[in-house]
Scaffold this motif. Structure first.
Motif, PDB file in Angstrom:
ATOM      1  N   UNK A  28     -25.307  42.253 -16.281  1.00 27.55           N
ATOM      2  CA  UNK A  28     -26.552  42.779 -15.709  1.00 27.55           C
ATOM      3  C   UNK A  28     -27.752  42.392 -16.571  1.00 27.55           C
ATOM      4  N   UNK A  29     -27.544  42.417 -17.892  1.00 29.41           N
ATOM      5  CA  UNK A  29     -28.642  42.054 -18.808  1.00 29.41           C
ATOM      6  C   UNK A  29     -29.026  40.587 -18.669  1.00 29.41           C
ATOM      7  N   UNK A  30     -27.995  39.734 -18.606  1.00 29.76           N
ATOM      8  CA  UNK A  30     -28.282  38.292 -18.508  1.00 29.76           C
ATOM      9  C   UNK A  30     -28.896  37.948 -17.149  1.00 29.76           C
ATOM     10  N   UNK A  31     -28.528  38.721 -16.101  1.00 29.05           N
ATOM     11  CA  UNK A  31     -29.100  38.477 -14.766  1.00 29.05           C
ATOM     12  C   UNK A  31     -30.424  39.206 -14.576  1.00 29.05           C
ATOM     13  N   UNK A  32     -30.819  39.932 -15.615  1.00 25.62           N
ATOM     14  CA  UNK A  32     -32.063  40.725 -15.619  1.00 25.62           C
ATOM     15  C   UNK A  32     -32.122  41.726 -14.463  1.00 25.62           C
ATOM     16  N   UNK A  33     -30.977  42.361 -14.211  1.00 24.55           N
ATOM     17  CA  UNK A  33     -30.897  43.416 -13.192  1.00 24.55           C
ATOM     18  C   UNK A  33     -31.331  44.721 -13.862  1.00 24.55           C
ATOM     19  N   UNK A  34     -32.296  45.392 -13.298  1.00 21.74           N
ATOM     20  CA  UNK A  34     -32.780  46.661 -13.859  1.00 21.74           C
ATOM     21  C   UNK A  34     -32.164  47.815 -13.068  1.00 21.74           C
ATOM     22  N   UNK A  35     -31.064  48.372 -13.554  1.00 18.22           N
ATOM     23  CA  UNK A  35     -30.437  49.520 -12.884  1.00 18.22           C
ATOM     24  C   UNK A  35     -29.857  50.443 -13.949  1.00 18.22           C
ATOM     25  N   UNK A  36     -30.401  51.658 -14.006  1.00 21.28           N
ATOM     26  CA  UNK A  36     -29.986  52.618 -15.043  1.00 21.28           C
ATOM     27  C   UNK A  36     -28.504  52.963 -14.907  1.00 21.28           C
ATOM     28  N   UNK A  37     -27.995  53.008 -13.660  1.00 20.87           N
ATOM     29  CA  UNK A  37     -26.592  53.428 -13.467  1.00 20.87           C
ATOM     30  C   UNK A  37     -25.606  52.468 -14.132  1.00 20.87           C
TER      31      UNK A  37
END
Ligand code: HEM
Length: 67
Positions: A28-37
């Protein structure tokens, strides 16, 4: 199977769930997905890992005091 063995097995398998959650976080970090869950996903197995891990840590000392 004894309670001790159950707790060791639970700790073992939770460690795999935690590993998968960590990998999901990295992806998620490398794909720059911003999701707290996704961040909280790792906490779900980590909290019981802490409890069962502390139990496993205490086992040899508890055994010694019983002898
Ligand atoms: C959160 C805090 C944690 C504590 C306090 C903790 C503590 C412990 C302790 C005391 C043992 C037993 C060592 C022995 O044989 O005497 C153990 C075993 C183990 N821990 Fe943890 N641990 C924690 C988290 C983790 C994590 C994050 C992982 C991996 C992702 C992990 C994977 C394992 C595995 C695979 C074993 C061996 C289980 C077996 O004997 O079958 N633990 N841990």
């Amino acid at each position: 199977m004894s309670t001790q063995m159950w707790i060791r097995q639970i700790h073992r398998w939770l460690s795999m769930a935690f590993t998968i959650a960590v990998i999901a976080n990295i992806v998620a970090m490398t794909m720059q997905v911003q999701a707290a869950w996704i961040g909280f996903l790792a906490l779900v197995p980590l909290i019981p890992l802490l409890a069962t891990g502390l139990y496993l840590f205490a086992l040899p000392y508890l055994r010694r005091s019983n002898a």
